[in-house]
Structures are given as C-alpha cells and as structure tokens.
Design a protein around this motif. Structure first.
Motif, short mmCIF file in Angstrom:
data_model
loop_
_atom_site.label_atom_id
_atom_site.label_comp_id
_atom_site.label_asym_id
_atom_site.label_seq_id
_atom_site.Cartn_x
_atom_site.Cartn_y
_atom_site.Cartn_z
N THR A 32 76.81 46.37 64.66
CA THR A 32 76.57 45.10 64.96
C THR A 32 75.95 44.85 66.53
O THR A 32 74.95 44.17 66.77
CB THR A 32 77.81 44.22 64.85
OG1 THR A 32 78.17 44.32 63.53
CG2 THR A 32 77.74 42.79 65.36
N HIS A 33 76.62 45.79 67.44
CA HIS A 33 76.33 45.44 68.78
C HIS A 33 74.44 46.26 68.94
O HIS A 33 73.88 45.31 69.53
CB HIS A 33 76.92 46.20 69.90
CG HIS A 33 78.44 45.75 70.05
ND1 HIS A 33 78.24 44.43 70.55
CD2 HIS A 33 79.49 46.03 70.16
CE1 HIS A 33 79.56 43.96 70.62
NE2 HIS A 33 80.65 45.13 70.36
N VAL A 34 74.47 47.28 68.21
CA VAL A 34 73.20 47.61 68.47
C VAL A 34 72.22 46.80 67.59
O VAL A 34 71.14 46.56 68.31
CB VAL A 34 73.09 49.11 67.69
CG1 VAL A 34 71.77 49.55 67.40
CG2 VAL A 34 73.86 50.18 68.32
N ALA A 35 72.45 46.03 66.67
CA ALA A 35 71.59 45.36 65.82
C ALA A 35 71.32 44.13 66.77
O ALA A 35 70.01 43.81 66.83
CB ALA A 35 72.12 44.77 64.66
N ARG A 36 72.31 43.58 67.44
CA ARG A 36 71.99 42.44 68.50
C ARG A 36 71.27 42.67 69.63
O ARG A 36 70.36 41.97 70.15
CB ARG A 36 73.42 42.04 68.83
CG ARG A 36 74.10 41.16 67.82
CD ARG A 36 75.36 40.48 68.08
NE ARG A 36 76.17 39.87 66.90
CZ ARG A 36 77.27 39.71 66.94
NH1 ARG A 36 78.19 39.97 68.25
NH2 ARG A 36 77.94 38.96 65.83
N ILE A 37 71.49 44.11 70.10
CA ILE A 37 70.62 44.60 71.21
C ILE A 37 69.12 44.63 70.91
O ILE A 37 68.15 44.12 71.49
CB ILE A 37 71.03 45.81 71.73
CG1 ILE A 37 72.38 45.70 72.49
CG2 ILE A 37 70.29 46.74 72.82
CD1 ILE A 37 73.31 47.17 72.61
N LEU A 38 68.74 45.25 69.72
CA LEU A 38 67.44 45.31 69.37
C LEU A 38 66.74 43.86 68.95
O LEU A 38 65.80 43.61 69.35
CB LEU A 38 67.24 46.06 68.02
CG LEU A 38 67.85 47.64 68.14
CD1 LEU A 38 67.65 48.39 66.63
CD2 LEU A 38 67.12 48.23 68.96
#
Length: 142
Positions: free
Chosen positions: A110-116
């Motif tokens: 979830t964090h990675v998706a939000r970062i991207l």
C-alpha cells in the motif's frame, strides 16, 4: 515480462537488459527468496533489481542534488512513506521492507503504491531515481 538471472555482472549486459524491458535483473548467486520475489514482482508489473546493480545504475545516471530536509517533490509523502522510499533505494523487496519495519507485506504494498502515485512514476526504479535526483538520498545510500 522478463527477469534476467545471469553470472555476468557487467554494466553493458545490465543496461541492455533493462533497455529491452527486463523487469528484474539478478545475479545467479542471489538467494532463492530474492529470485522468487523478482518473479512475483514481475508478475504484478513491478520490478526487482539486485541492490548492488541498482546502486550502480543510480550512481551512473543521476547526479544527486544536496538539499537540507525533505525535497519539495517529496513533501507530499508521509513520514512512513519516506521510510519506505529509503528502504526501496537500498534495493529491498516488499517482504524485506515489511520485516525491517515490522509491518505486514500488504501494508508495504500500500505504501509503495501511494509513493508511486504521489511521485507520478510507474515503478520502483523510477521512484529510486527521483529519490537520488532530489538529493533525498545520496551516493552512499539512504
């Protein structure tokens, strides 16, 4: 989707593989867990590149900008997302980040998706480039 597993740790092979669309690049001595992570990442549209190779790629193509604090381009990221970005720049997989941060792998995803999304980049490699270009992390790593 292609994941390259090779004995050749030479820049020309790495660049050629990535230019032709490889989603992962690992050396043959990589642990089986990293190979499995690379295949899974490629299957979901992500990429996983050997950490030492990621470091060399970034050092070759990006000149970091020295800036105090969080660069303006990264201000929209939460403190936790910044922590995840630092770990991404070290070449860690989602599972490794989850273990490091003591959270569930789904939380890391979830964090990675939000970062991207917030950085408007398509994959982890581009996020790492942004981190180096903005000076968020330096040549020595995060």
């Amino acid at each position: 989707t292609i994941v390259v597993l090779t004995t050749f740790d030479q820049n020309e092979y790495i660049y050629r593989a990535l230019r032709t669309g490889a989603a992962g690049f690992l050396l043959k001595d990589a642990p089986s867990s990293r190979l499995i992570a690379a295949v899974r990442a490629a299957a979901t549209g992500d990429s996983l590149i050997e950490p030492s190779i990621t470091q060399r790629l970034v050092e070759r193509f990006v000149e970091p900008v020295a800036a105090p604090g969080v660069p303006a381009q990264l201000e929209q990221l939460t403190e936790r997302e910044l922590d995840v970005l630092r770990l991404i720049t070290r070449g860690l997989s989602n599972a490794e980040i989850a273990a490091e941060m003591v959270v569930a792998e789904a939380t890391v995803k979830t964090h990675v998706a939000r970062i991207l999304t917030k950085l408007d980049v398509r994959d982890r490699v581009q996020a790492v480039v942004v981190a180096y270009e903005t000076g968020f992390v330096g040549r020595g790593g995060a």
